[in-house]
Write a protein that holds these residues in place. Sequence first.
Motif, PDB file in Angstrom:
ATOM      1  N   PHE A   9       6.650   0.321  26.111  1.00  0.00           N
ATOM      2  CA  PHE A   9       5.341   0.562  26.709  1.00  0.00           C
ATOM      3  C   PHE A   9       4.804   1.923  26.277  1.00  0.00           C
ATOM      4  N   ILE A  10       5.696   2.918  26.236  1.00  0.00           N
ATOM      5  CA  ILE A  10       5.272   4.252  25.804  1.00  0.00           C
ATOM      6  C   ILE A  10       4.780   4.223  24.366  1.00  0.00           C
ATOM      7  N   LEU A  11       5.519   3.498  23.518  1.00  0.00           N
ATOM      8  CA  LEU A  11       5.116   3.410  22.120  1.00  0.00           C
ATOM      9  C   LEU A  11       3.765   2.722  21.984  1.00  0.00           C
ATOM     10  N   LEU A  12       3.568   1.680  22.790  1.00  0.00           N
ATOM     11  CA  LEU A  12       2.291   0.962  22.710  1.00  0.00           C
ATOM     12  C   LEU A  12       1.129   1.840  23.139  1.00  0.00           C
ATOM     13  N   LEU A  13       1.348   2.694  24.135  1.00  0.00           N
ATOM     14  CA  LEU A  13       0.293   3.602  24.562  1.00  0.00           C
ATOM     15  C   LEU A  13      -0.155   4.513  23.432  1.00  0.00           C
ATOM     16  N   GLY A  14       0.769   4.847  22.559  1.00  0.00           N
ATOM     17  CA  GLY A  14       0.433   5.739  21.465  1.00  0.00           C
ATOM     18  C   GLY A  14       0.015   5.050  20.197  1.00  0.00           C
ATOM     19  N   THR A  15      -0.095   3.725  20.239  1.00  0.00           N
ATOM     20  CA  THR A  15      -0.451   2.988  19.032  1.00  0.00           C
ATOM     21  C   THR A  15      -1.950   2.743  18.989  1.00  0.00           C
ATOM     22  N   PRO A  16      -2.667   3.243  17.995  1.00  0.00           N
ATOM     23  CA  PRO A  16      -4.109   3.023  17.946  1.00  0.00           C
ATOM     24  C   PRO A  16      -4.414   1.551  17.724  1.00  0.00           C
ATOM     25  N   ALA A  17      -5.544   1.101  18.295  1.00  0.00           N
ATOM     26  CA  ALA A  17      -5.968  -0.285  18.105  1.00  0.00           C
ATOM     27  C   ALA A  17      -6.334  -0.525  16.638  1.00  0.00           C
ATOM     28  N   LEU A  18      -6.082  -1.736  16.191  1.00  0.00           N
ATOM     29  CA  LEU A  18      -6.442  -2.073  14.821  1.00  0.00           C
ATOM     30  C   LEU A  18      -7.953  -1.994  14.652  1.00  0.00           C
ATOM     31  N   ALA A  19      -8.389  -1.379  13.587  1.00  0.00           N
ATOM     32  CA  ALA A  19      -9.820  -1.257  13.329  1.00  0.00           C
ATOM     33  C   ALA A  19     -10.389  -2.618  12.957  1.00  0.00           C
ATOM     34  N   GLU A  20     -11.560  -2.925  13.494  1.00  0.00           N
ATOM     35  CA  GLU A  20     -12.247  -4.161  13.153  1.00  0.00           C
ATOM     36  C   GLU A  20     -13.198  -3.907  11.994  1.00  0.00           C
ATOM     37  N   ASN A  21     -13.351  -4.901  11.151  1.00  0.00           N
ATOM     38  CA  ASN A  21     -14.316  -4.818  10.068  1.00  0.00           C
ATOM     39  C   ASN A  21     -15.653  -5.379  10.545  1.00  0.00           C
ATOM     40  N   TRP A  22     -16.698  -4.590  10.340  1.00  0.00           N
ATOM     41  CA  TRP A  22     -18.062  -5.020  10.657  1.00  0.00           C
ATOM     42  C   TRP A  22     -18.952  -4.710   9.465  1.00  0.00           C
ATOM     43  N   PRO A  23     -19.933  -5.550   9.179  1.00  0.00           N
ATOM     44  CA  PRO A  23     -20.842  -5.224   8.083  1.00  0.00           C
ATOM     45  C   PRO A  23     -21.781  -4.091   8.464  1.00  0.00           C
ATOM     46  N   ALA A  24     -22.067  -3.238   7.506  1.00  0.00           N
ATOM     47  CA  ALA A  24     -23.132  -2.250   7.659  1.00  0.00           C
ATOM     48  C   ALA A  24     -24.387  -2.851   7.029  1.00  0.00           C
ATOM     49  N   GLU A  25     -25.118  -2.083   6.249  1.00  0.00           N
ATOM     50  CA  GLU A  25     -26.281  -2.655   5.561  1.00  0.00           C
ATOM     51  C   GLU A  25     -25.846  -3.772   4.630  1.00  0.00           C
ATOM     52  N   GLN A  26     -24.673  -3.608   4.023  1.00  0.00           N
ATOM     53  CA  GLN A  26     -24.077  -4.644   3.186  1.00  0.00           C
ATOM     54  C   GLN A  26     -22.709  -5.011   3.754  1.00  0.00           C
ATOM     55  N   TRP A  27     -22.221  -6.170   3.393  1.00  0.00           N
ATOM     56  CA  TRP A  27     -20.877  -6.565   3.770  1.00  0.00           C
ATOM     57  C   TRP A  27     -19.858  -5.773   2.960  1.00  0.00           C
ATOM     58  N   SER A  28     -18.816  -5.312   3.620  1.00  0.00           N
ATOM     59  CA  SER A  28     -17.684  -4.786   2.860  1.00  0.00           C
ATOM     60  C   SER A  28     -16.912  -5.968   2.278  1.00  0.00           C
ATOM     61  N   THR A  29     -16.216  -5.737   1.184  1.00  0.00           N
ATOM     62  CA  THR A  29     -15.512  -6.823   0.503  1.00  0.00           C
ATOM     63  C   THR A  29     -14.010  -6.693   0.707  1.00  0.00           C
ATOM     64  N   GLY A  30     -13.371  -7.834   0.904  1.00  0.00           N
ATOM     65  CA  GLY A  30     -11.923  -7.882   0.997  1.00  0.00           C
ATOM     66  C   GLY A  30     -11.327  -8.344  -0.313  1.00  0.00           C
ATOM     67  N   ALA A  31     -10.030  -8.550  -0.312  1.00  0.00           N
ATOM     68  CA  ALA A  31      -9.339  -8.989  -1.521  1.00  0.00           C
ATOM     69  C   ALA A  31      -9.911 -10.324  -1.989  1.00  0.00           C
ATOM     70  N   GLN A  32     -10.267 -10.390  -3.246  1.00  0.00           N
ATOM     71  CA  GLN A  32     -10.848 -11.608  -3.785  1.00  0.00           C
ATOM     72  C   GLN A  32      -9.767 -12.658  -4.016  1.00  0.00           C
ATOM     73  N   ILE A  33     -10.138 -13.896  -3.790  1.00  0.00           N
ATOM     74  CA  ILE A  33      -9.192 -14.999  -3.843  1.00  0.00           C
ATOM     75  C   ILE A  33      -9.228 -15.673  -5.212  1.00  0.00           C
ATOM     76  N   THR A  34      -8.067 -16.009  -5.716  1.00  0.00           N
ATOM     77  CA  THR A  34      -7.969 -16.780  -6.958  1.00  0.00           C
ATOM     78  C   THR A  34      -6.874 -17.826  -6.769  1.00  0.00           C
ATOM     79  N   GLY A  35      -6.716 -18.700  -7.752  1.00  0.00           N
ATOM     80  CA  GLY A  35      -5.609 -19.639  -7.722  1.00  0.00           C
ATOM     81  C   GLY A  35      -6.034 -21.082  -7.628  1.00  0.00           C
ATOM     82  N   PRO A  36      -5.073 -21.988  -7.647  1.00  0.00           N
ATOM     83  CA  PRO A  36      -5.358 -23.425  -7.678  1.00  0.00           C
ATOM     84  C   PRO A  36      -6.144 -23.926  -6.467  1.00  0.00           C
ATOM     85  N   ALA A  37      -5.890 -23.352  -5.269  1.00  0.00           N
ATOM     86  CA  ALA A  37      -6.603 -23.824  -4.080  1.00  0.00           C
ATOM     87  C   ALA A  37      -8.090 -23.521  -4.191  1.00  0.00           C
ATOM     88  N   LEU A  38      -8.428 -22.345  -4.711  1.00  0.00           N
ATOM     89  CA  LEU A  38      -9.834 -22.011  -4.913  1.00  0.00           C
ATOM     90  C   LEU A  38     -10.445 -22.903  -5.986  1.00  0.00           C
TER      91      LEU A  38
END
Length: 364
Positions: A9-38
Amino acid sequence: MFKGLPLLFILLLGTPALAENWPAEQWSTGAQITGPALEALETYAFPTRDDTTRTGVRTDALLVIRDGQLIYERYAGATTADTPHLTWSISKSLMATVLGVAYGEGLFALQDPAVKFYPALKNHPAITLADLLHWASGLDWQEDYEYAPLKSSVVAMLYTRGHADMAAFTAAHDSYAEPGQAFRYSSGDSNLLAAALKNMVGPNRYADYPWTALFAPLGIRHAVWERDATGTFVASSYAYLTARDLARIGLLMARDGRWHDRQLLPRDWVAFNRQPFAGYRAGQDEALPGGHWWLNREVDGAARPWPDAPADTFAALGHWGQALYVIPGEQLVIVRYGDDRDGTYRQNELLKLAIKAFAAKVQP
């Protein structure tokens, strides 16, 4: 101060929340997908295109957001990233989203009689706003398109005797059932909601309300929404958004109406949008209606409409293959614009292939 508390519990209190991704004026881009499924997805969504016969699957745009980041985008035909594309009946879900902001302002309740805000419904005083949002007004409406234009209520509303005042045209219809008892898909119900909104917010706010209430807070800059001759938004059909802008609506809904730190839509409104309408019977439409959104749930023992997509998938759908799919459990938002005329496009097939290509839950 931490004496006696478990170490975890103590460790969790000191763990920052994961940052959420939100678009600003433009969308930020994540890792681009490649491969047979695409490659399999693209083979299905973007086959060789014949614009002379207008046959087959004809995707204009396909865009994928995962965890708030743009990870895939492709366009075809005349559509580009800057094109406000006709959304057709996605406009209905957009109007529901605009109404959600008004609901959060306390301007109406779901069980309010619609006539309170649109007096032309005086002959149908029992219809509530919830009934309209469920396409369950009980009004005798024929939602036929090019296959039966002479009997079509929607063709008459959009193009002939009803086009000048679409809500009044709808309100003049007789009833076939008690309000709230039966589902019958109706573009007229959606335009009654648009007319009701005018009196909810007042004429001075109405013309700009979708922009000030929804589009501007989300950073949507290129929306176009046509109105009829009375100045009422054509909520059934005529909103135009770029694929990137429509994806912002999807992210808002995926995150239960929250945008950054602002609860733009009340959580109970989003829950209503995603609650199945009890009066729906299996086989009445391709997907299960919620509150002006479409759900991927089982009903009457029938399988989910899109069996290869998770049960929490919901969507805004439009004529000729327009779609905004939201899959909260996979943190996916998928925008698909199309020009499909012959009925060969299959939503489940696109969702199945897209999930194989893009689904990857974020690890803590």
